[in-house]
Design an enzyme around this catalytic site. Structure first.
Site, PDB file in Angstrom:
ATOM      1  N   GLY A   1     112.157  53.776  90.066  1.00 37.83           N
ATOM      2  CA  GLY A   1     111.934  55.076  89.419  1.00 37.83           C
ATOM      3  C   GLY A   1     113.227  55.861  89.308  1.00 37.83           C
TER       4      GLY A   1
ATOM      5  N   CYS B   1     110.601  46.157  92.730  1.00 35.98           N
ATOM      6  CA  CYS B   1     110.606  47.275  93.689  1.00 35.98           C
ATOM      7  C   CYS B   1     112.033  47.436  94.189  1.00 35.98           C
ATOM      8  CB  CYS B   1     109.643  46.981  94.845  1.00 35.98           C
ATOM      9  SG  CYS B   1     109.634  48.278  96.118  1.00 35.98           S
TER      10      CYS B   1
ATOM     11  N   HIS C   1     108.015  52.474  83.587  1.00 31.99           N
ATOM     12  CA  HIS C   1     108.236  53.867  84.013  1.00 31.99           C
ATOM     13  C   HIS C   1     108.164  54.808  82.819  1.00 31.99           C
ATOM     14  CE1 HIS C   1     109.583  53.055  88.182  1.00 31.99           C
ATOM     15  NE2 HIS C   1     109.933  51.894  87.672  1.00 31.99           N
TER      16      HIS C   1
ATOM     17  N   CYS D   1     111.369  56.297  95.063  1.00 28.25           N
ATOM     18  CA  CYS D   1     111.023  55.109  94.269  1.00 28.25           C
ATOM     19  C   CYS D   1     112.330  54.589  93.684  1.00 28.25           C
ATOM     20  CB  CYS D   1     110.038  55.490  93.161  1.00 28.25           C
ATOM     21  SG  CYS D   1     109.629  54.124  92.055  1.00 28.25           S
TER      22      CYS D   1
ATOM     23  N   GLU E   1     103.747  56.835  91.921  1.00 25.98           N
ATOM     24  CA  GLU E   1     103.885  55.389  91.724  1.00 25.98           C
ATOM     25  C   GLU E   1     102.548  54.741  91.338  1.00 25.98           C
ATOM     26  OE1 GLU E   1     105.961  52.712  94.156  1.00 25.98           O
ATOM     27  OE2 GLU E   1     107.342  54.216  94.972  1.00 25.98           O
TER      28      GLU E   1
HETATM   29  N1  LIG Z   1     104.736  51.121  92.299  1.00 24.24           N
HETATM   30  C1  LIG Z   1     105.679  50.234  91.586  1.00 24.24           C
HETATM   31  C2  LIG Z   1     106.194  49.127  92.553  1.00 24.24           C
HETATM   32  C3  LIG Z   1     107.074  49.686  93.657  1.00 24.24           C
HETATM   33  C4  LIG Z   1     108.268  50.429  93.117  1.00 24.24           C
HETATM   34  C5  LIG Z   1     109.003  51.343  94.084  1.00 24.24           C
HETATM   35  N2  LIG Z   1     108.480  51.425  95.425  1.00 24.24           N
HETATM   36  C6  LIG Z   1     110.496  51.061  94.066  1.00 24.24           C
HETATM   37  O1  LIG Z   1     111.185  51.321  95.064  1.00 24.24           O
HETATM   38  O2  LIG Z   1     110.985  50.636  92.986  1.00 24.24           O
HETATM   39  C7  LIG Z   1     104.944  49.592  90.403  1.00 24.24           C
HETATM   40  O3  LIG Z   1     103.715  49.498  90.453  1.00 24.24           O
HETATM   41  O4  LIG Z   1     105.640  49.200  89.453  1.00 24.24           O
END
Ligand SMILES: N[C@H](CCC[C@H](N)C(=O)O)C(=O)O
Length: 299
Positions: free
Chosen positions: A229, A75, A168, A226, A217
């Protein structure tokens, strides 16, 4: 069970941060879902757990749980908030730390302007890294990138695949405000082509050094930003020949800077720079059973 928490946000992606450097983390998935629930609990996109290092070459360990209770690999906005938390709480006197995650070590550093710059490690592009079941899926090359044709939201989408430790799928759109995020996002997140599900990015290039981005997400739905992301979208755009080596990503909740020097083809880490802030501290009484299962009768 009463616990102390710190509410934080990075570019509008919000977190409940638990300091487990002195007491073991022991919440189950339903209790984590309670913390993330915006009506019954505190409310957050992810829950971040700060733990003592379990390796001699790192300063801390960092665990990440999505709002749906699932533990995930990485994250990026959370990494900046993690670092700001340990700096502000005096858990380290360093300004640059090494943090162990489920998939590798990241290195956040506190910048003079209060932002945090994180070495997010190497991006990976092989389908098996996500994983993505590519057998028989149409694909084409675009620059050094590969685009894969997937059906979602009732339409054919051409996506780049990038792993930042977490998976991703990134598609280029003409206008993020017009993108069918809430139809295509969950359809692709839960596609059988992605056995561990996937985060879905909708990227609108503006210039060779700027773009707008919306992300649906995995395990949280659309968030205001994100971090991984943004890394995945910027790197995919660079591989497609759309961007130079530094890109300002404009998310709905704030701006993130992504840097990746990979022109010579050597594997290079991705750097993510952006804001991180403590919003408030609190105490919350977590019911033993956590949040009732979706659809269960709350009364
Ligand atoms: N939902 C993402 C985790 C959080 C990523 C995001 N909040 C960031 O800032 O990178 C996943 O399931 O891979």
């Amino acid at each position: 069970m009463k616990i102390h928490f710190t509410k934080m946000q990075g570019a509008g992606n919000d977190f409940v941060v638990l300091d487990c450097t002195r007491s073991a983390f022991h919440l189950n998935a339903d209790q984590i879902r309670f913390l993330g629930d915006r009506h019954m609990g505190v409310g957050a996109d992810q829950i971040l757990v700060v733990e003592k290092a379990s390796r001699p070459d790192t300063d801390f360990r960092y665990r990440i749980f999505n709002q749906d209770g699932g533990e995930v690999e990485q994250c990026g906005n959370g990494a900046r908030c993690f670092a700001k938390f340990v700096f502000e709480k005096g858990l380290t006197d360093k300004r640059s730390i090494r943090v162990e995650t489920m998939k590798g070590v990241i290195e956040p550093r506190l910048c003079d302007d209060g932002r945090v710059r994180v070495n997010m490690g190497l991006p990976r592009f092989e389908p098996e890294e996500l994983p993505f079941l590519c057998q028989g899926v149409s694909h084409l090359s675009r620059g050094t990138d590969t685009l894969w044709e997937v059906r979602a939201g009732g339409q054919d989408c051409w996506v780049s695949l990038v792993s930042m430790g977490n998976p991703h799928a990134v598609m280029v759109v003409g206008d993020v405000d017009e993108a069918r995020v809430s139809e295509i996002g969950p359809d692709l997140e839960n596609s059988p082509l992605f056995p561990r599900r996937v985060n879905v990015g909708f990227l609108q290039p503006l210039s060779r050094s700027s773009a707008r981005l919306r992300v649906w997400e995995r395990g949280a739905g659309e968030t205001l930003a994100c971090g991984t992301g943004a890394c995945a979208a910027a790197v995919a755009g660079m591989r497609r020949g759309l961007f130079d080596s530094a890109v300002e990503i404009q998310a709905r909740g704030g701006r993130l800077l992504i840097e990746w020097q990979a022109a010579d083809g050597e594997p290079r880490p991705v750097y993510l720079t952006g804001p991180a802030a403590i919003v408030f501290e609190g105490e919350v009484d977590i019911p033993e059973g956590g949040l009732p299962a979706k659809g269960a009768n709350h009364v």
